[in-house]
Write a protein that holds these residues in place. Structure first.
Motif, PDB file in Angstrom:
ATOM      1  N   ASN A 298     -13.847  13.125  31.759  1.00  0.00           N
ATOM      2  CA  ASN A 298     -14.541  11.856  31.144  1.00  0.00           C
ATOM      3  C   ASN A 298     -15.408  12.054  29.765  1.00  0.00           C
ATOM      4  OD1 ASN A 298     -15.682   9.340  30.803  1.00  0.00           O
ATOM      5  ND2 ASN A 298     -17.029   9.668  32.257  1.00  0.00           N
ATOM      6  N   ILE A 299     -14.993  11.346  28.840  1.00  0.00           N
ATOM      7  CA  ILE A 299     -15.844  11.529  27.419  1.00  0.00           C
ATOM      8  C   ILE A 299     -16.857  10.562  27.282  1.00  0.00           C
ATOM      9  CG2 ILE A 299     -15.521  11.572  24.877  1.00  0.00           C
ATOM     10  CD1 ILE A 299     -13.391  13.458  26.357  1.00  0.00           C
ATOM     11  N   LEU A 300     -18.163  11.286  27.247  1.00  0.00           N
ATOM     12  CA  LEU A 300     -19.315  10.648  27.169  1.00  0.00           C
ATOM     13  C   LEU A 300     -19.531  10.057  25.580  1.00  0.00           C
ATOM     14  CD1 LEU A 300     -21.895  12.316  29.565  1.00  0.00           C
ATOM     15  CD2 LEU A 300     -20.165  10.560  30.065  1.00  0.00           C
ATOM     16  N   THR A 301     -20.483   8.842  25.402  1.00  0.00           N
ATOM     17  CA  THR A 301     -20.646   8.405  24.348  1.00  0.00           C
ATOM     18  C   THR A 301     -22.367   8.576  24.004  1.00  0.00           C
ATOM     19  OG1 THR A 301     -20.418   6.295  25.091  1.00  0.00           O
ATOM     20  CG2 THR A 301     -18.639   7.083  23.940  1.00  0.00           C
ATOM     21  N   GLU A 302     -22.926   8.520  25.122  1.00  0.00           N
ATOM     22  CA  GLU A 302     -24.311   8.396  25.011  1.00  0.00           C
ATOM     23  C   GLU A 302     -24.752   9.855  24.855  1.00  0.00           C
ATOM     24  OE1 GLU A 302     -22.482   7.740  27.519  1.00  0.00           O
ATOM     25  OE2 GLU A 302     -23.808   7.366  29.387  1.00  0.00           O
ATOM     26  N   ALA A 303     -24.125  10.628  24.862  1.00  0.00           N
ATOM     27  CA  ALA A 303     -24.291  12.196  24.609  1.00  0.00           C
ATOM     28  C   ALA A 303     -23.318  13.070  24.285  1.00  0.00           C
ATOM     29  CB  ALA A 303     -24.956  12.734  26.034  1.00  0.00           C
ATOM     30  N   PRO A 304     -23.398  14.180  23.396  1.00  0.00           N
ATOM     31  CA  PRO A 304     -22.225  14.908  22.897  1.00  0.00           C
ATOM     32  C   PRO A 304     -21.458  15.662  24.239  1.00  0.00           C
ATOM     33  CG  PRO A 304     -24.214  15.815  22.181  1.00  0.00           C
ATOM     34  CD  PRO A 304     -24.394  14.558  22.883  1.00  0.00           C
ATOM     35  N   VAL A 305     -21.435  15.112  25.376  1.00  0.00           N
ATOM     36  CA  VAL A 305     -20.819  15.985  26.430  1.00  0.00           C
ATOM     37  C   VAL A 305     -19.470  15.447  26.923  1.00  0.00           C
ATOM     38  CG1 VAL A 305     -21.438  16.697  28.540  1.00  0.00           C
ATOM     39  CG2 VAL A 305     -23.052  16.527  26.932  1.00  0.00           C
ATOM     40  N   VAL A 306     -18.633  16.385  27.358  1.00  0.00           N
ATOM     41  CA  VAL A 306     -17.336  16.149  28.182  1.00  0.00           C
ATOM     42  C   VAL A 306     -17.531  16.443  29.380  1.00  0.00           C
ATOM     43  CG1 VAL A 306     -14.942  16.342  28.215  1.00  0.00           C
ATOM     44  CG2 VAL A 306     -16.143  16.309  26.047  1.00  0.00           C
ATOM     45  N   VAL A 307     -17.484  15.686  30.557  1.00  0.00           N
ATOM     46  CA  VAL A 307     -17.699  16.190  32.022  1.00  0.00           C
ATOM     47  C   VAL A 307     -16.140  16.279  32.679  1.00  0.00           C
ATOM     48  CG1 VAL A 307     -18.604  15.351  34.189  1.00  0.00           C
ATOM     49  CG2 VAL A 307     -20.001  14.823  32.057  1.00  0.00           C
ATOM     50  N   TYR A 308     -16.018  17.452  33.116  1.00  0.00           N
ATOM     51  CA  TYR A 308     -14.773  17.498  33.877  1.00  0.00           C
ATOM     52  C   TYR A 308     -14.941  18.069  35.329  1.00  0.00           C
ATOM     53  CZ  TYR A 308     -14.762  22.520  32.784  1.00  0.00           C
ATOM     54  OH  TYR A 308     -15.283  23.864  32.879  1.00  0.00           O
ATOM     55  N   ALA A 309     -13.926  17.805  36.071  1.00  0.00           N
ATOM     56  CA  ALA A 309     -14.142  18.515  37.355  1.00  0.00           C
ATOM     57  C   ALA A 309     -12.526  18.682  37.843  1.00  0.00           C
ATOM     58  CB  ALA A 309     -14.662  17.517  38.461  1.00  0.00           C
ATOM     59  N   VAL A 310     -12.395  19.921  38.717  1.00  0.00           N
ATOM     60  CA  VAL A 310     -10.842  20.256  39.184  1.00  0.00           C
ATOM     61  C   VAL A 310     -11.095  20.835  40.415  1.00  0.00           C
ATOM     62  CG1 VAL A 310     -11.154  22.446  37.902  1.00  0.00           C
ATOM     63  CG2 VAL A 310      -9.094  21.611  38.454  1.00  0.00           C
ATOM     64  N   SER A 311     -10.238  20.319  41.381  1.00  0.00           N
ATOM     65  CA  SER A 311     -10.454  20.938  42.933  1.00  0.00           C
ATOM     66  C   SER A 311      -9.022  21.515  43.494  1.00  0.00           C
ATOM     67  CB  SER A 311     -10.846  19.636  43.847  1.00  0.00           C
ATOM     68  OG  SER A 311      -9.802  18.777  43.441  1.00  0.00           O
ATOM     69  N   GLY A 312      -9.369  22.189  44.576  1.00  0.00           N
ATOM     70  CA  GLY A 312      -8.239  22.913  45.147  1.00  0.00           C
ATOM     71  C   GLY A 312      -8.671  23.140  46.437  1.00  0.00           C
ATOM     72  N   PHE A 313      -7.605  24.081  47.135  1.00  0.00           N
ATOM     73  CA  PHE A 313      -7.807  24.499  48.405  1.00  0.00           C
ATOM     74  C   PHE A 313      -8.598  26.138  48.508  1.00  0.00           C
ATOM     75  CE2 PHE A 313      -4.190  21.875  49.122  1.00  0.00           C
ATOM     76  CZ  PHE A 313      -4.553  20.905  49.992  1.00  0.00           C
ATOM     77  N   ALA A 314      -9.616  26.041  49.307  1.00  0.00           N
ATOM     78  CA  ALA A 314     -10.325  27.325  49.437  1.00  0.00           C
ATOM     79  C   ALA A 314      -9.355  28.502  49.864  1.00  0.00           C
ATOM     80  CB  ALA A 314     -11.486  27.055  50.081  1.00  0.00           C
TER      81      ALA A 314
END
Length: 369
Positions: A298-314
């Motif tokens: 997700n690219i934010l516009t109110e801050a210079p930040v890109v948020v990401y998440a990645v999931s998998g099996f433990a």
């Protein structure tokens, strides 16, 4: 000295003697002392009576005038010292205060103007120099802000990220990545989820934390620092790495990057999946690139930040068909990521970390009251 014409005209003419007689020779009597003239109180001017024979007005004085005689005028006789008019010798005019006006000046009449001191050339030049210097300083400050791109001015106008550039190292880690995240209704079918933080990675450079192709895609906004943490669900069967990429871009660049990700559907490309953060000695020890099952960017516009998440099996199992969050959370999805809730994990954790970031950004940019 010929007699004054006006005096001769006013002097009475005696009657002519009878014919054949010789008039007696008049005898001259002593001249009486001069007396102060009297004036009528009718409000009109009265002509002065003529002076006695043999007297004359001092040189320079008018022969006749209206109103009282000038006390300073001296009358001299034909032979003798100067005489002083009644009332004593003349006195100098009284002095008075400029600010109060002359004594006896009736109300409503014009008051003599106050004396104005002459202007000193040096003072005038100094005043002009101060005005020029002040205008120069103001102009220099305005010009400097244009040339240097004053960050404080950008922050005040709301168009810059100046107050947010240092959040990545000035904000406590628990603010970005709380120890426990509550996901009410965030699981499949609206089930509640809870995630516990397993470990937090030291802040690192972008080349070590991001896939080379994803790093290339973020090049228009630059990459300054990456913060990461790994969470596990309450059962310990799934793990998720969440990251915050602090960029060097300005609002316009972040908006352009967000538009590109949306228009070109870059969030659905498997070659742009973020990397995981495995932690030895934890349930995420075997969480590598082959175990990635679902992801979101997700690219934010109110801050210079890109948020990401990645999931998998433990348990370290490999996932041959990873899916982006949009597909893994869609109704009727039959993939392993969808049925195990890994799409919901990636989306739920990313959403809650992003909410905390937005709160931090709001507090950092809030103007004091």
């Amino acid at each position: 000295m010929p007699p004054d014409e006006d005096t001769a005209r006013l002097r009475p003419v005696p009657p002519a003697p009878p014919a054949g007689t010789v008039p007696p020779r008049p005898t001259r009597s002593p001249a009486p002392p001069p007396t102060a003239p009297t004036f009528a109180s009718t409000g009109t001017s009265t002509r002065l009576p003529p002076p006695p024979p043999g007297y004359q007005v001092a040189r320079g004085a008018p022969r006749h005038q209206d109103g009282p005689p000038d006390p300073a005028q001296r009358v001299t006789g034909p032979a003798g010292p100067a005489r002083t008019p009644p009332g004593g010798p003349p006195t100098a005019p009284p002095s008075y205060n400029w600010s109060a006006g002359p004594p006896g000046n009736p109300a409503g009449t014009t008051t003599p103007p106050r004396p104005v001191p002459a202007r000193h050339p040096g003072r005038t030049a100094a005043a002009v120099a101060c005005v020029v210097l002040g205008l120069g300083l103001i102009g220099g400050a305005v010009t400097g802000s244009y040339l240097t791109g004053d960050s404080s001015a950008d922050a005040a106008s709301g168009g810059g990220y100046a107050p947010l550039r240092t959040l990545w190292h000035s904000t406590p880690v628990d603010t970005f990545f709380p120890g426990t995240l509550k996901g009410d209704g965030a699981g499949p079918g609206g089930a509640d989820r809870t995630w516990t933080r397993v470990a937090v990675a030291p802040d690192t450079g972008c080349a070590d934390a991001l896939d080379p192709l994803l790093l290339k895609t973020l090049r228009p906004v630059g990459c300054e620092r990456v913060l990461r943490a790994t969470y596990a669900d309450v059962t310990g069967s799934t793990v998720t790495t969440v990251g915050l990429v602090f960029t060097e871009g300005e609002p316009s660049a972040m908006e352009a990057l967000g538009a590109r990700f949306t228009d070109e559907k870059l969030t659905q490309r498997t070659d742009l999946m973020p990397r995981t953060y495995p932690v030895k000695g934890t349930v995420a020890a075997g969480f590598g690139d082959g175990q990635r099952a679902s992801w979101t960017v997700n690219i934010l516009t109110e801050a210079p930040v890109v948020v990401y998440a990645v999931s998998g099996f433990a348990d370290g199992r490999r996932v041959p068909d990873p899916q982006p969050v949009a597909k893994a959370t869609a109704d009727g999805a039959k993939t392993a990521a969808a049925q195990s809730g890994l799409g919901h994990d990636a989306k739920g954790i990313a959403d809650r970390v992003e909410r905390g970031l937005r709160t931090t950004v709001s507090m950092a940019t809030e103007k004091p009251r």
